[in-house]
Scaffold this motif. Structure first.
Motif, short mmCIF file in Angstrom:
data_model
loop_
_atom_site.label_atom_id
_atom_site.label_comp_id
_atom_site.label_asym_id
_atom_site.label_seq_id
_atom_site.Cartn_x
_atom_site.Cartn_y
_atom_site.Cartn_z
N ASP A 45 29.13 2.16 -31.06
CA ASP A 45 30.58 1.98 -31.06
C ASP A 45 30.92 0.59 -31.61
O ASP A 45 30.05 -0.26 -31.77
N ARG A 46 32.19 0.38 -31.83
CA ARG A 46 32.63 -0.86 -32.46
C ARG A 46 32.18 -2.09 -31.66
O ARG A 46 32.24 -2.10 -30.42
N LEU A 47 31.75 -3.09 -32.37
CA LEU A 47 31.33 -4.35 -31.76
C LEU A 47 31.81 -5.51 -32.62
O LEU A 47 31.60 -5.52 -33.84
N LEU A 48 32.46 -6.48 -31.99
CA LEU A 48 32.85 -7.73 -32.64
C LEU A 48 32.18 -8.86 -31.87
O LEU A 48 32.38 -8.98 -30.67
N LEU A 49 31.40 -9.68 -32.58
CA LEU A 49 30.61 -10.73 -31.92
C LEU A 49 30.80 -12.04 -32.68
O LEU A 49 30.55 -12.09 -33.89
N ASP B 90 30.00 -16.14 -32.92
CA ASP B 90 29.20 -17.31 -32.54
C ASP B 90 28.25 -17.03 -31.38
O ASP B 90 27.82 -17.96 -30.69
N ARG B 91 28.00 -15.76 -31.12
CA ARG B 91 27.11 -15.37 -30.01
C ARG B 91 27.58 -15.94 -28.68
O ARG B 91 26.77 -16.21 -27.79
N THR B 92 28.89 -16.11 -28.55
CA THR B 92 29.46 -16.60 -27.30
C THR B 92 30.52 -15.65 -26.74
O THR B 92 30.76 -15.63 -25.53
N VAL B 93 31.18 -14.87 -27.60
CA VAL B 93 32.19 -13.93 -27.14
C VAL B 93 32.03 -12.63 -27.91
O VAL B 93 31.82 -12.62 -29.13
N ALA B 94 32.12 -11.51 -27.18
CA ALA B 94 32.01 -10.18 -27.79
C ALA B 94 33.18 -9.33 -27.32
O ALA B 94 33.65 -9.47 -26.19
N ILE B 95 33.64 -8.45 -28.19
CA ILE B 95 34.71 -7.51 -27.85
C ILE B 95 34.23 -6.11 -28.16
O ILE B 95 33.80 -5.83 -29.28
N ILE B 96 34.26 -5.24 -27.14
CA ILE B 96 33.79 -3.86 -27.29
C ILE B 96 34.85 -2.91 -26.74
O ILE B 96 35.67 -3.31 -25.91
N ARG C 175 32.12 -12.67 -22.15
CA ARG C 175 31.67 -14.05 -22.38
C ARG C 175 30.44 -14.38 -21.53
O ARG C 175 30.03 -15.53 -21.51
N HIS C 176 29.92 -13.40 -20.84
CA HIS C 176 28.71 -13.63 -20.04
C HIS C 176 27.54 -13.82 -21.00
O HIS C 176 27.26 -12.96 -21.83
N PRO C 177 26.83 -14.94 -20.92
CA PRO C 177 25.77 -15.23 -21.90
C PRO C 177 24.72 -14.14 -22.02
O PRO C 177 24.29 -13.80 -23.13
N ALA C 178 24.31 -13.55 -20.89
CA ALA C 178 23.27 -12.52 -20.95
C ALA C 178 23.77 -11.27 -21.67
O ALA C 178 23.04 -10.67 -22.48
N LEU C 179 25.01 -10.86 -21.39
CA LEU C 179 25.57 -9.68 -22.05
C LEU C 179 25.74 -9.91 -23.55
O LEU C 179 25.41 -9.04 -24.37
N VAL C 180 26.26 -11.07 -23.90
CA VAL C 180 26.49 -11.36 -25.31
C VAL C 180 25.17 -11.43 -26.06
O VAL C 180 25.04 -10.90 -27.18
N TYR D 239 22.42 -9.88 -25.29
CA TYR D 239 21.90 -8.51 -25.38
C TYR D 239 22.53 -7.78 -26.56
O TYR D 239 21.84 -7.12 -27.35
N LEU D 240 23.85 -7.90 -26.71
CA LEU D 240 24.54 -7.24 -27.82
C LEU D 240 24.11 -7.82 -29.16
O LEU D 240 23.99 -7.08 -30.15
N ALA D 241 23.87 -9.12 -29.20
CA ALA D 241 23.39 -9.74 -30.44
C ALA D 241 22.01 -9.20 -30.81
O ALA D 241 21.72 -8.97 -32.00
N THR D 242 21.16 -8.98 -29.82
CA THR D 242 19.83 -8.42 -30.08
C THR D 242 19.94 -7.00 -30.62
O THR D 242 19.22 -6.61 -31.55
N VAL D 243 20.83 -6.20 -30.02
CA VAL D 243 21.06 -4.84 -30.52
C VAL D 243 21.50 -4.88 -31.98
O VAL D 243 20.99 -4.11 -32.82
#
Length: 324
Positions: free
Chosen positions: A200-204, A206-212, A225-230, A232-236
């Motif tokens: 699904d759509r992902l906007l990321l 600076d690896r600090t904020v993501a919008i899904i 903005r949780h570092p672990a979640l962001v 994880y999404l960057a790794t995906v």
């Protein structure tokens, strides 16, 4: 001494018989006990008291004394309320201190309800982006008006030295709007790759904020903005990026398996997983009609006359594995 009687009113709000009797007593200086028999509440409230020299008469308490007594009660009530307020405030200050970590976590995941709030959050994230923007755009061909709206944002980030990478489905290659969009970016630090299917759509940013997305109709989203979640999404994103085909390269057109195309191999693998036509179409960014056309071609190539038989033939031929 007679038993005190509870009355529905106080000295500040007398019943009509009591008001008349108290007024008569004030005018005359006293009132016969017999004349105040319908206003016994005046005695209970202390507005009338027996005359020590003549017990058949009642003397009125002065209005000034009554007012002073009432005001003293009001002041006592205010003081008691202030004391209770202090106790409540102290208790919730303790609760607030205990809940501080939870409050911090709630800031790390924020629900965005409605398109205006989602767009405002995206604008804020873009304005604060300084190094990298990673995006996944599903659902096939991007409408030209959407790309036109995104162009000023992309140019603004590029002017600030931001590197932009975007993942689309292979179907997006067939939309002229995407090529025009990239042409207007003039070959700057923008990279586009495509896959058979994406998330699904992902906007990321600076690896600090993501919008899904948080709703299928795109009217609700999550700002993370949780570092672990962001992270994880960057790794995906990075893993999908390595598997994706650069836009400048050709997508595998066909396999050596009886003329079955690459897309039909992907559809075969998704059918083997048990997905319905509509789900497969959505994941590949194509229409349901196009998806069913590919399924018909696949069935003809494998010589199957039913969906059940098609599933068996897919498994027998080894097409149940996703092609790389």
């Amino acid at each position: 001494m007679s038993e005190q009687v509870a009355h529905p009113h106080g000295a500040d709000r007398l019943c009509p018989p009591a008001e008349r009797a108290y007024a008569d007593a004030l005018r005359a200086g006293r009132i016969a006990r017999e004349d105040a028999r319908e206003a016994t509440c005046l005695i209970d409230l202390g507005l009338l008291h027996p005359d020590p020299a003549a017990l058949d008469w009642l003397l009125p308490t002065s209005p000034q004394a009554v007012m002073a007594r009432l005001l003293r009660g009001v002041h006592e009530d205010i003081a008691a309320s202030q004391a209770r307020t202090g106790v409540v405030a102290a208790a919730f200050e303790r609760f607030a201190a205990l809940g501080a970590p939870a409050a911090a976590d709630s800031e790390a995941i924020r629900v965005l309800d409605g398109i205006p709030r989602i767009n405002a959050a995206i604008d804020d994230a873009i304005a604060g982006c300084t190094t990298e923007s990673l995006t996944i755009q599903p659902r096939g061909i991007r409408p030209e008006h959407i790309l036109s709206q995104a162009l000023p944002r992309a140019l603004d980030m590029l002017d600030r030295g931001v590197r932009i990478r975007t993942l689309y489905t292979h179907v997006a290659r067939h939309g002229p709007g995407l090529h025009d969009y990239l042409h207007q970016l003039d070959g700057r630090a923008v990279e586009v790759r495509t896959l058979d299917e994406v998330t699904d759509r992902l906007l990321l940013f600076d690896r600090t904020v993501a919008i899904i997305p948080a709703a299928a109709d795109d009217t609700s989203a999550l700002e993370l903005r949780h570092p672990a979640l962001v992270e994880y999404l960057a790794t995906v994103f990075e893993r999908l990026w390595r598997l994706a085909v650069p836009l400048s390269d050709a997508v595998p057109a066909a396999t050596d398996f009886e003329g079955i195309t690459h897309r039909e191999r992907v559809i075969a693998a998704l059918l083997a997983e048990g997905h319905q036509d509509a789900v497969i179409a959505q994941r590949l960014g194509i229409s349901v009609r196009t998806c069913r056309h590919h399924i018909s071609r696949l069935a003809a190539a494998l010589g199957s006359s039913s969906r059940t038989q098609l599933g068996v033939r897919i498994a027998q031929s080894g097409l149940d594995a996703h092609p790389r």
